[in-house]
Design an enzyme around this catalytic site. Structure first.
Site, PDB file in Angstrom:
ATOM      1  N   GLU A 124     -19.708  -5.785  10.164  1.00  0.00           N
ATOM      2  CA  GLU A 124     -20.701  -4.993  10.900  1.00  0.00           C
ATOM      3  C   GLU A 124     -21.759  -5.872  11.557  1.00  0.00           C
ATOM      4  O   GLU A 124     -22.193  -5.610  12.675  1.00  0.00           O
ATOM      5  CB  GLU A 124     -21.374  -3.985   9.960  1.00  0.00           C
ATOM      6  CG  GLU A 124     -20.488  -2.814   9.526  1.00  0.00           C
ATOM      7  CD  GLU A 124     -19.486  -3.138   8.428  1.00  0.00           C
ATOM      8  OE1 GLU A 124     -19.580  -4.251   7.848  1.00  0.00           O
ATOM      9  OE2 GLU A 124     -18.615  -2.307   8.136  1.00  0.00           O
TER      10      GLU A 124
ATOM     11  N   ARG B 136     -25.656  -2.303   6.880  1.00  0.00           N
ATOM     12  CA  ARG B 136     -25.364  -3.713   6.644  1.00  0.00           C
ATOM     13  C   ARG B 136     -25.794  -4.597   7.814  1.00  0.00           C
ATOM     14  O   ARG B 136     -25.932  -5.794   7.672  1.00  0.00           O
ATOM     15  CB  ARG B 136     -23.877  -3.863   6.387  1.00  0.00           C
ATOM     16  CG  ARG B 136     -23.595  -5.178   5.821  1.00  0.00           C
ATOM     17  CD  ARG B 136     -22.343  -5.245   5.037  1.00  0.00           C
ATOM     18  NE  ARG B 136     -22.453  -4.757   3.693  1.00  0.00           N
ATOM     19  CZ  ARG B 136     -21.469  -4.850   2.822  1.00  0.00           C
ATOM     20  NH1 ARG B 136     -20.335  -5.396   3.169  1.00  0.00           N
ATOM     21  NH2 ARG B 136     -21.614  -4.397   1.600  1.00  0.00           N
TER      22      ARG B 136
ATOM     23  N   LYS C 228       0.850  -1.184   0.000  1.00  0.00           N
ATOM     24  CA  LYS C 228       0.000   0.000   0.000  1.00  0.00           C
ATOM     25  C   LYS C 228       0.894   1.245   0.000  1.00  0.00           C
ATOM     26  O   LYS C 228       1.896   1.280   0.715  1.00  0.00           O
ATOM     27  CB  LYS C 228      -0.875  -0.029   1.263  1.00  0.00           C
ATOM     28  CG  LYS C 228      -2.222   0.610   1.119  1.00  0.00           C
ATOM     29  CD  LYS C 228      -3.162   0.192   2.246  1.00  0.00           C
ATOM     30  CE  LYS C 228      -4.474   0.934   2.142  1.00  0.00           C
ATOM     31  NZ  LYS C 228      -5.525   0.374   2.977  1.00  0.00           N
TER      32      LYS C 228
HETATM   33  C1  LIG Z   1     -19.133  -2.459   4.660  1.00  0.00           C
HETATM   34  C2  LIG Z   1     -17.966  -1.531   4.801  1.00  0.00           C
HETATM   35  N1  LIG Z   1     -17.382  -1.376   6.011  1.00  0.00           N
HETATM   36  C3  LIG Z   1     -16.331  -0.533   6.148  1.00  0.00           C
HETATM   37  C4  LIG Z   1     -15.845   0.148   5.078  1.00  0.00           C
HETATM   38  C5  LIG Z   1     -14.734   1.156   5.251  1.00  0.00           C
HETATM   39  N2  LIG Z   1     -13.537   0.726   4.502  1.00  0.00           N
HETATM   40  C6  LIG Z   1     -13.216   1.279   3.327  1.00  0.00           C
HETATM   41  S1  LIG Z   1     -11.846   0.624   2.667  1.00  0.00           S
HETATM   42  C7  LIG Z   1     -11.638  -0.388   3.980  1.00  0.00           C
HETATM   43  C8  LIG Z   1     -10.470  -1.288   4.030  1.00  0.00           C
HETATM   44  C9  LIG Z   1     -10.407  -2.181   2.855  1.00  0.00           C
HETATM   45  O1  LIG Z   1      -9.255  -2.934   2.962  1.00  0.00           O
HETATM   46  P1  LIG Z   1      -8.781  -3.781   1.747  1.00  0.00           P
HETATM   47  O2  LIG Z   1      -9.938  -4.469   1.137  1.00  0.00           O
HETATM   48  O3  LIG Z   1      -7.663  -4.640   2.192  1.00  0.00           O
HETATM   49  O4  LIG Z   1      -8.295  -2.710   0.693  1.00  0.00           O
HETATM   50  P2  LIG Z   1      -6.993  -1.773   0.723  1.00  0.00           P
HETATM   51  O5  LIG Z   1      -7.479  -0.408   1.057  1.00  0.00           O
HETATM   52  O6  LIG Z   1      -6.044  -2.291   1.748  1.00  0.00           O
HETATM   53  O7  LIG Z   1      -6.445  -1.849  -0.642  1.00  0.00           O
HETATM   54  C10 LIG Z   1     -12.647  -0.212   4.923  1.00  0.00           C
HETATM   55  C11 LIG Z   1     -12.756  -0.914   6.207  1.00  0.00           C
HETATM   56  C12 LIG Z   1     -16.488  -0.047   3.835  1.00  0.00           C
HETATM   57  N3  LIG Z   1     -16.093   0.618   2.740  1.00  0.00           N
HETATM   58  N4  LIG Z   1     -17.519  -0.888   3.732  1.00  0.00           N
END
Ligand SMILES: Cc1ncc(C[n+]2csc(CCOP(=O)(O)OP(=O)(O)O)c2C)c(N)n1
Length: 630
Positions: free
Chosen positions: A367, A395, A280
């Site tokens: 969630e 959710r 990242k």
């Molecule tokens: C249902 C839901 N919960 C929380 C989030 C907030 N959120 C956005 S990106 C993220 C992390 C995603 O991590 P990953 O899939 O590993 O992607 P990366 O950003 O590391 O590439 C979170 C928790 C969301 N978008 N949707």
């Protein structure tokens, strides 16, 4: 290369690896420069530069379908599909959306914002493809964080069972928004260190087939040997056991590895999962060295230093006010347990986690589990605090209904980012929670007018023993009001008159109180006297005050930064109707459509949620009353 000249990803087909590497450098430079002025999801996008370019080189979008999970990492995809020239407007009002958007490009086939939906969407597309008899590839790209979401696991279970042709890209950067958590995360860690299982398996097969005469027989036993090798070489055979061909782990910044594996996956029948390991923030030091998730999504910054341009001396963030008050209370009350579904930083629970590690749970992007786990805690006499963004609480709706409200358990919900959130846009606006919580038996729903009242409402929630209770608070910072030293309880269901008036009444709460007071002030210059009420309990309402108000014959304006249907204004109208009052009630709020991205002020303006409109409405109804009286 001038990225703004790109109109389609076709140009990639002829490029050599060296040229692709030059292109990666150009894309990174572009992202770092552009996002330094607009802000945005820099870390996730810098991490997928090579992966996105390789995908567009090997596959043919839009015929082949890319589904970007969460969608915050789709900027490189947007650049390669002809949208670089619009990046100056990224996440701005009427500008380029920060997430995939179907009406923006034919290459955006799946809209996202919430996580863990890509695999289910892909399963639907693959099923449609097979029914229609077409031949395209379906390629969901999901992060290791999003994979922890229950929906993704439900989909893996189904896809593996159906054996659908599909290429799942697992983008594993060991981070969610904050460092990723959970047993699945640890399992991926073991896979990362176990090395390249796929190559071992293939080399063995080729080797055995080469042995003359007995080769065929041996090769057939290779299947069995392969199976045992799986266990030898890879410690966690999670994906293979689920019915996927697992390729990897591969270096997501190495074009040779990426292209070779993507091509191999194209030839493989059934579901394939390519485990791609990325960094990242790759290529920009402040983002690359970030360990806590600051550079996941960020406002404008200074490129040379990585300093984020923030107003100095701003009042505390709302999330801080609530979470820090919970921390204070937890010192006296050992029953308090904090839960966050993957948002410890956004919800400002880091201090709580440090002080009470044994009473803090980051459950990952889960969630539903967060809410039902809180219900479980509450059955045992604990006082769980679930810090959750309004949009993500959607959710866990059934968990709120079935597990918490129905059992009438003492769960305290901190509904963060309530109301319009601005730049993240329609997938993230926190505007539905009133409508989907207000009608639930046992639920108490409140919203403070400022951070001082906010801390008292948090205290009130802790003292309350009657079942579920929720406090809504907006994105951003408080008003900078003086904070009382001593926390105090506010009677449940009590409203507060902020200003007396005799021509009309405005009932509102939270972020729109300022607008109401401003309108009342302006109206006083026109000789109109307007009562302003802080309706801090959305449920239960202050019925005694409502009776007095309606009996006095005042016309009423309600204001809420939430959807009108089923909202607070609806509750007031229901009350009036149920008690036979015929006073005129004008409801102001969010109309029946999704609100796109832009600054909150621009969006409020677009939907006519302004002090000027309040003035107009009050004039309209109060002049009628005056005419009636005359
Ligand atoms: C249902 C839901 N919960 C929380 C989030 C907030 N959120 C956005 S990106 C993220 C992390 C995603 O991590 P990953 O899939 O590993 O992607 P990366 O950003 O590391 O590439 C979170 C928790 C969301 N978008 N949707």
């Amino acid at each position: 290369m001038d990225l703004t000249k790109i109109t389609s990803p076709q140009f990639l087909k002829k490029m050599s690896i060296a040229e692709l590497e030059d292109l990666s450098a150009d894309v990174r430079k572009f992202l770092i420069e552009q996002l330094s002025t607009t802000g945005g999801h820099i870390g996730p996008n810098l991490g997928v530069v090579e992966l996105t370019i390789a995908l567009h080189k090997v596959f043919d979008s839009p015929k082949d379908k890319f589904l970007w999970d969460v969608g915050h990492q789709a900027y490189v995809h947007k650049i390669l599909t002809g949208r670089a020239c619009e990046f100056g407007t990224l996440r701005k009002y009427q500008g380029l959306c920060g997430f995939p958007k179907r009406n923006e490009s034919e290459h955006d086939v799946w809209e996202t914002g919430h996580s863990s939906t890509s695999l289910s969407g892909a399963m639907g597309m693959a099923a449609a493809r097979d029914i229609k008899g077409t031949k395209e590839y379906v390629i969901p790209i999901i992060g290791d964080g999003a994979l922890t979401g229950g929906m993704a696991l439900e989909a893996l279970n189904h896809i593996g069972h159906e054996k659908k042709d599909m290429i799942v890209i697992l983008n594993d950067n060991e981070m969610s928004i904050a460092p990723n958590v959970g047993a699945l995360h640890s399992a991926l860690g073991r896979m990362r260190t176990a090395g390249k299982y796929n190559w071992v398996k293939d080399e063995l097969e080729v080797l055995l087939k080469k042995i003359p005469a007995v080769g065929g027989k041996l090769a057939s036993t290779a299947e069995r040997i392969k199976d045992s090798l799986k266990y030898l070489v890879v410690s966690g055979m999670f994906f293979e056991e689920l019915g996927f061909t697992y390729l990897g782990p591969i270096d997501g910044h190495n074009y040779n590895d990426l292209i070779e594996n993507l091509k191999y996956a194209k030839k493989t029948e059934g579901p394939v999962l390519i485990h791609v390991v990325t960094k990242k923030g790759k290529g920009y030091e402040p983002a690359e060295s970030d360990k806590i998730g600051t550079w996941h999504g960020i406002g404008p910054y200074k490129i040379e230093t990585g300093d984020v341009l923030k107003p100095v001396g701003a009042p505390p963030a709302w999330s801080s006010v609530v979470s820090e008050t919970v921390r204070k209370i937890a010192r006296e009350d050992e029953r308090v347990v904090a839960i966050t579904p993957a948002m410890p930083v956004g919800s400002k629970l880091e201090n709580f986690a440090k002080e009470f590690p044994e009473r803090m749970y980051d459950v990952g992007i889960a969630e539903q589990h967060a809410v039902t786990m809180a219900a479980g805690l509450a059955t045992q006499g604990m006082k769980p605090f679930v810090a959750i963004y309004s949009t993500f609480l959607q959710r866990a709706y059934d968990q709120v209904v079935h597990d918490v409200c129905r059992q009438n358990l003492n769960v305290f919900f901190g509904i963060d980012r309530s109301g319009l959130v601005g730049e993240d846009g329609e997938t993230h606006q926190g505007v539905f929670d009133i409508a989907f919580l207000r009608h639930l038996p046992n639920m108490v729903l409140m919203m403070p007018k400022d951070e001082n009242e906010g801390q008292h409402l948090v205290y009130t929630a802790n003292k309350y023993d009657g079942g579920p209770i929720a406090i809504r608070y907006p994105r951003g910072n408080g008003l900078g009001v003086k904070m009382d030293e001593e926390l105090k309880e506010i009677p449940i269901g009590s409203w507060e008159v902020l200003k007396e008036g005799t021509d009309a009444a405005i009932l509102t709460f939270g972020t729109t109180i300022g607008m109401a007071l401003e309108a009342a002030e302006a109206l006083s210059k026109d000789d109109l006297s307007v009562k302003v009420v802080n309706a801090r309990f959305i449920k239960p309402m202050d019925e005694a005050m409502l009776h007095d108000l309606f009996k006095s014959g005042l016309p009423v304006v309600t204001i809420e930064e939430a959807v009108l249907q089923g909202g607070f204004g609806s509750a007031v109208v229901e009350f009036a109707s149920d008690h036979g009052y015929t006073n005129r009630v004008v409801r102001m709020g969010i109309p029946d459509r999704f609100i796109e991205h832009g600054s909150v002020a621009e969006l409020m303006n677009e939907i006519d949620l302004t002090a000027a409109k309040v003035v107009e409405n009050v004039k309209l109804i109060s002049s009628r009353r005056k005419q009636k009286r005359a």
